[in-house]
Design a protein around this motif. Structure first.
Motif, PDB file in Angstrom:
ATOM      1  N   LYS A 310      10.607 -29.801 -17.503  1.00 31.13           N
ATOM      2  CA  LYS A 310      11.776 -29.579 -16.638  1.00 31.13           C
ATOM      3  C   LYS A 310      12.273 -28.145 -16.761  1.00 31.13           C
ATOM      4  N   ARG A 311      12.274 -27.595 -17.977  1.00 29.55           N
ATOM      5  CA  ARG A 311      12.731 -26.208 -18.172  1.00 29.55           C
ATOM      6  C   ARG A 311      11.823 -25.242 -17.421  1.00 29.55           C
ATOM      7  N   ILE A 312      10.511 -25.464 -17.521  1.00 31.22           N
ATOM      8  CA  ILE A 312       9.559 -24.611 -16.807  1.00 31.22           C
ATOM      9  C   ILE A 312       9.806 -24.699 -15.300  1.00 31.22           C
ATOM     10  N   HIS A 313       9.920 -25.927 -14.820  1.00 32.90           N
ATOM     11  CA  HIS A 313      10.150 -26.169 -13.382  1.00 32.90           C
ATOM     12  C   HIS A 313      11.416 -25.458 -12.919  1.00 32.90           C
ATOM     13  N   ASP A 314      12.507 -25.580 -13.690  1.00 33.48           N
ATOM     14  CA  ASP A 314      13.785 -24.998 -13.293  1.00 33.48           C
ATOM     15  C   ASP A 314      13.719 -23.470 -13.278  1.00 33.48           C
ATOM     16  N   PHE A 315      13.066 -22.878 -14.292  1.00 32.22           N
ATOM     17  CA  PHE A 315      12.952 -21.417 -14.340  1.00 32.22           C
ATOM     18  C   PHE A 315      12.133 -20.885 -13.162  1.00 32.22           C
ATOM     19  N   ILE A 316      11.004 -21.528 -12.896  1.00 36.95           N
ATOM     20  CA  ILE A 316      10.135 -21.087 -11.804  1.00 36.95           C
ATOM     21  C   ILE A 316      10.852 -21.217 -10.463  1.00 36.95           C
ATOM     22  N   LEU A 317      11.481 -22.362 -10.252  1.00 34.24           N
ATOM     23  CA  LEU A 317      12.178 -22.610  -8.995  1.00 34.24           C
ATOM     24  C   LEU A 317      13.306 -21.592  -8.787  1.00 34.24           C
ATOM     25  N   THR A 318      14.111 -21.367  -9.837  1.00 35.12           N
ATOM     26  CA  THR A 318      15.225 -20.412  -9.737  1.00 35.12           C
ATOM     27  C   THR A 318      14.723 -18.993  -9.506  1.00 35.12           C
ATOM     28  N   ALA A 319      13.649 -18.622 -10.202  1.00 34.11           N
ATOM     29  CA  ALA A 319      13.101 -17.265 -10.050  1.00 34.11           C
ATOM     30  C   ALA A 319      12.653 -17.020  -8.605  1.00 34.11           C
ATOM     31  N   HIS A 320      11.942 -17.985  -8.020  1.00 36.57           N
ATOM     32  CA  HIS A 320      11.477 -17.823  -6.635  1.00 36.57           C
ATOM     33  C   HIS A 320      12.652 -17.808  -5.649  1.00 36.57           C
ATOM     34  N   LEU A 321      13.648 -18.654  -5.889  1.00 33.78           N
ATOM     35  CA  LEU A 321      14.831 -18.653  -5.022  1.00 33.78           C
ATOM     36  C   LEU A 321      15.546 -17.304  -5.076  1.00 33.78           C
ATOM     37  N   ASN A 322      15.686 -16.765  -6.294  1.00 35.96           N
ATOM     38  CA  ASN A 322      16.371 -15.482  -6.447  1.00 35.96           C
ATOM     39  C   ASN A 322      15.545 -14.329  -5.875  1.00 35.96           C
ATOM     40  N   LEU A 323      14.231 -14.425  -6.018  1.00 32.80           N
ATOM     41  CA  LEU A 323      13.364 -13.415  -5.413  1.00 32.80           C
ATOM     42  C   LEU A 323      13.515 -13.426  -3.888  1.00 32.80           C
ATOM     43  N   ALA A 324      13.557 -14.630  -3.314  1.00 30.83           N
ATOM     44  CA  ALA A 324      13.736 -14.741  -1.859  1.00 30.83           C
ATOM     45  C   ALA A 324      15.038 -14.075  -1.425  1.00 30.83           C
ATOM     46  N   LEU A 325      16.097 -14.281  -2.194  1.00 35.42           N
ATOM     47  CA  LEU A 325      17.389 -13.691  -1.860  1.00 35.42           C
ATOM     48  C   LEU A 325      17.346 -12.166  -1.973  1.00 35.42           C
ATOM     49  N   CYS A 326      16.686 -11.666  -3.024  1.00 37.65           N
ATOM     50  CA  CYS A 326      16.542 -10.214  -3.186  1.00 37.65           C
ATOM     51  C   CYS A 326      15.763  -9.616  -2.015  1.00 37.65           C
ATOM     52  N   PHE A 327      14.662 -10.261  -1.640  1.00 35.84           N
ATOM     53  CA  PHE A 327      13.834  -9.735  -0.550  1.00 35.84           C
ATOM     54  C   PHE A 327      14.574  -9.789   0.792  1.00 35.84           C
ATOM     55  N   LEU A 328      15.444 -10.762   0.969  1.00 38.47           N
ATOM     56  CA  LEU A 328      16.289 -10.778   2.163  1.00 38.47           C
ATOM     57  C   LEU A 328      17.206  -9.555   2.185  1.00 38.47           C
ATOM     58  N   ARG A 329      17.749  -9.204   1.021  1.00 37.04           N
ATOM     59  CA  ARG A 329      18.673  -8.074   0.940  1.00 37.04           C
ATOM     60  C   ARG A 329      17.968  -6.741   1.219  1.00 37.04           C
ATOM     61  N   ALA A 336      10.197 -12.780   1.384  1.00 35.71           N
ATOM     62  CA  ALA A 336      11.225 -13.821   1.265  1.00 35.71           C
ATOM     63  C   ALA A 336      10.649 -15.172   1.667  1.00 35.71           C
ATOM     64  N   VAL A 337       9.920 -15.210   2.806  1.00 37.88           N
ATOM     65  CA  VAL A 337       9.294 -16.460   3.261  1.00 37.88           C
ATOM     66  C   VAL A 337       8.304 -16.971   2.226  1.00 37.88           C
ATOM     67  N   GLU A 338       7.509 -16.063   1.669  1.00 44.38           N
ATOM     68  CA  GLU A 338       6.493 -16.454   0.687  1.00 44.38           C
ATOM     69  C   GLU A 338       7.121 -17.124  -0.532  1.00 44.38           C
ATOM     70  N   ASN A 339       8.216 -16.559  -1.026  1.00 42.10           N
ATOM     71  CA  ASN A 339       8.876 -17.143  -2.201  1.00 42.10           C
ATOM     72  C   ASN A 339       9.564 -18.461  -1.868  1.00 42.10           C
ATOM     73  N   CYS A 340      10.112 -18.576  -0.679  1.00 44.22           N
ATOM     74  CA  CYS A 340      10.691 -19.863  -0.260  1.00 44.22           C
ATOM     75  C   CYS A 340       9.607 -20.934  -0.174  1.00 44.22           C
ATOM     76  N   ASN A 341       8.436 -20.556   0.313  1.00 40.78           N
ATOM     77  CA  ASN A 341       7.314 -21.508   0.384  1.00 40.78           C
ATOM     78  C   ASN A 341       6.937 -22.026  -0.998  1.00 40.78           C
ATOM     79  N   LYS A 342       6.998 -21.122  -1.984  1.00 45.45           N
ATOM     80  CA  LYS A 342       6.686 -21.527  -3.363  1.00 45.45           C
ATOM     81  C   LYS A 342       7.671 -22.593  -3.851  1.00 45.45           C
ATOM     82  N   VAL A 343       8.944 -22.389  -3.505  1.00 45.54           N
ATOM     83  CA  VAL A 343       9.964 -23.369  -3.901  1.00 45.54           C
ATOM     84  C   VAL A 343       9.728 -24.699  -3.192  1.00 45.54           C
ATOM     85  N   ILE A 344       9.443 -24.637  -1.893  1.00 43.91           N
ATOM     86  CA  ILE A 344       9.264 -25.861  -1.100  1.00 43.91           C
ATOM     87  C   ILE A 344       8.029 -26.639  -1.559  1.00 43.91           C
ATOM     88  N   GLU A 345       7.031 -25.933  -2.107  1.00 41.69           N
ATOM     89  CA  GLU A 345       5.869 -26.624  -2.699  1.00 41.69           C
ATOM     90  C   GLU A 345       6.304 -27.469  -3.896  1.00 41.69           C
TER      91      GLU A 345
END
Length: 455
Positions: A310-329, A336-345
Motif C-alpha cells: 500500500k505504501r508503494i502504491h500510494d507513493f507512486i500514485l501521488t508522485a504521478h499525480l503531482n507530476l501531472a500537475l507540475c507539467f500542467l503548470r 501531463a496526460v502520460e502521468n495521468c494515464n499511469k495513475v488511471i492504470e
C-alpha cells in the motif's frame, strides 16, 4: 604550401617538411600531429571539448593518393570534438583551429588508423595527411529545447558523474551581459540546488560533468532566473545568463539498485516533502526532479505484505499525480496526460487523474476526449462543480469548432462552385468558338464548291 607539393615522400621526410613549416599541436609535443596553416581563420575563440563542429576534409596517403573527401560527396561532416568520435588526430587538430581556417595535418599512425589501417584504403601503420576546413562550431546542447548549452574549457577526470542526490562542491561565476554578478564556492545536493540559490540549469548540468571539469553553461531564462529575474543580482526578467562552473569534488548518492526497499520508502517521504515545497513556491521544474526520483525508486518494486504494498502504491500514485500537475503548470501537456494515464492504470476511477487529464486534453484542443474525461469525473463524483463547468466549456468549444468547420467547408464548396461555373462558362465559349469556326469553314467550302461546278 599545398599538400600536393609535399607529396609523395616518406614518413621521415614528411615530418621534417611539416615540422619546418608548421607546429606540433599534440599536448605532449611528440610530433604525432603537425599542423600547417594554409588559410588563417577569423580572429576569435576556438572550439572547446564537446562542441559540435562542422568541417570539410580531404584525406591522402604520403604517396599522394586520395582515400576520402567530404567535398567529393558534396556534404560537410559534423561531430562532437574531443569526445573520441573521430580519429585522435582530428580531435587534437580541430581544437587548435579557428572558424574559417584551412590547415593541413600530418598524422602519425598512432594518431590516425594505427597498425590495422583501413582495408582496401590505408595500409597498416601508415602516416596520413588531412586538409581540414573548420566551417563552424557551437556548444553542446544538454536539453532538447536548447535551454542549456555547455562548452568545456578543461576536461574532467574519470568516468563517473554526479547523480541525483549527490553532494557536489563547485566553484561558480555567473555573468549577464558581460557583468559578473555571482562568484563563490558552494556545496549543494543535485536536484536541490535551488536551496542554495543555484539556477536550475547549473543543477541539471551536474550529471554530465566529471571531477575537475571546468565548463561554460549558457542558460536561457527557463533554466536561469526566469520571468522573475533576480533583483539581488540586479538581473531583470527573461535574461540569458552564463555560468562558468568548476566541479571540484562530489560524493555520489546511492543508486536505486544499491538501496533496499525500506531505504527507498524512508527516503521517498522526505523527497515528496521537498517536491511539495518546491511546488508551493512555483519551482515546478525542481519539483519534477523530486517526484521523478520517487518513481524511479519504486515503480519496479512489489513489496511484501499488504502494508508495504500500500505504501508503494500510494507513493507512486501521488508522485504521478503531482507530476501531472507540475507539467500542467509548465505547459507540457503530453507529459501531463502520460502521468495521468499511469495513475488511471493503477486506479481507473481516480478523480484527480481524470480531471487533470481532461484539463491537459482541453488545452491541447482535444475537446471530445476532454469532455469524456470530465464526464467520467462526474460519474465518480456527481458533486464536482469544476468538472461540470469544464463540460460546458468543452461543449462550447466543440460547437465553435463545428461551426468553424461548417463555415470553412461552405467557403470551400462555394469556391469549388465558382470555379466550376467559370470552367463551364469558358468551355461553352470555347465550344461556341469551335462551332463558329466550323460553320465558317463549311460556308467557305460550299462557296468554293459552287464556284467549281459547271454552269
Amino acid at each position: 604550401m599545398t599538400t600536393d607539393q609535399d607529396l609523395p615522400m616518406d614518413a621521415q621526410s614528411a615530418t621534417a617538411v611539416f615540422a619546418a613549416k608548421g607546429i606540433d599541436v599534440t599536448p605532449n609535443k611528440d610530433q604525432g600531429v603537425i599542423k600547417v596553416v594554409k588559410r588563417p581563420g577569423l580572429d576569435g575563440e576556438r572550439p572547446m571539448i564537446g562542441d559540435r563542429v562542422t568541417v570539410h576534409y580531404t584525406g591522402k596517403l604520403l604517396t599522394g593518393k586520395k582515400f576520402d573527401c567530404s567535398r567529393d560527396r558534396k556534404e560537410s561532416f559534423c561531430f562532437n570534438v574531443g569526445r573520441g568520435q573521430v580519429l585522435k588526430a582530428w580531435d587534437i587538430g580541430v581544437l587548435s583551429m579557428q572558424k574559417g581556417e584551412v590547415c593541413t595535418l600530418l598524422c602519425r599512425p598512432d594518431y590516425a588508423y594505427g597498425p590495422s589501417g583501413n582495408p582496401n584504403k590505408i595500409p597498416p601503420n601508415s602516416p596520413v595527411v588531412f586538409e581540414m576546413e573548420l566551417l563552424k562550431f557551437e556548444g553542446e546542447m544538454l536539453t532538447d529545447d536548447g535551454g542549456i548549452v555547455r562548452r568545456i574549457k578543461v576536461k574532467g577526470d574519470g568516468y563517473t558523474n554526479p547523480n541525483d542526490g549527490a553532494s557536489v562542491d563547485v566553484h561558480m561565476e555567473g555573468s549577464c551581459g558581460g557583468r559578473l554578478f555571482d562568484c563563490r564556492d558552494v556545496n549543494f545536493i543535485v536536484g536541490e540546488a535551488e536551496d542554495k540559490g543555484v539556477p536550475l540549469g547549473v543543477d541539471r548540468a551536474m550529471d554530465k560533468m566529471q571531477r575537475g571539469e571546468c565548463c561554460l553553461l549558457y542558460l536561457k531564462p527557463k533554466y536561469g532566473f526566469g520571468s522573475e529575474g533576480k533583483p539581488e543580482y540586479k538581473i531583470g526578467p527573461d535574461k540569458d545568463i552564463v555560468y562558468e562552473v568548476t566541479l571540484k569534488d562530489f560524493q555520489r548518492a546511492k543508486e536505486s539498485w544499491e538501496m533496499d526497499l525500506k531505504e527507498k520508502l524512508d527516503l521517498a517521504a522526505g523527497v515528496k516533502h521537498k517536491g511539495n515545497q518546491y511546488f508551493k513556491t512555483g519551482r515546478y521544474f525542481q519539483a519534477v526532479v523530486q517526484y521523478q526520483r520517487i518513481v524511479s525508486w519504486l515503480e519496479m518494486e512489489c513489496g511484501t505484505g499488504i502494508e508495504q504494498q500500500k505504501r508503494i502504491h500510494d507513493f507512486i500514485l501521488t508522485a504521478h499525480l503531482n507530476l501531472a500537475l507540475c507539467f500542467l503548470r509548465i505547459k507540457e501537456f503530453s507529459q501531463a496526460v502520460e502521468n495521468c494515464n499511469k495513475v488511471i492504470e493503477l486506479d481507473e476511477s481516480n478523480e484527480k487523474a481524470l480531471y487533470r487529464r481532461g484539463e491537459a486534453r482541453l488545452l491541447r484542443n482535444e475537446f471530445s476526449l476532454a469532455l469524456t474525461d470530465f464526464q467520467q469525473v462526474l460519474q465518480v463524483n456527481p458533486s464536482n462543480r469544476a468538472a461540470r463547468a469544464q463540460i460546458s466549456i468543452c461543449q462550447t468549444k466543440i460547437k465553435e469548432h463545428y461551426e468553424q468547420d461548417k463555415k470553412t467547408y461552405a467557403n470551400m464548396f462555394q469556391k469549388f462552385a465558382e470555379r466550376d461555373a467559370k470552367t463551364g462558362k469558358l468551355k461553352r465559349r470555347q465550344d461556341e468558338s469551335v462551332r463558329s469556326a466550323m460553320n465558317g469553314e463549311m460556308g467557305i467550302k460550299r462557296r468554293r464548291s459552287s464556284q467549281e461546278c459547271t454552269s
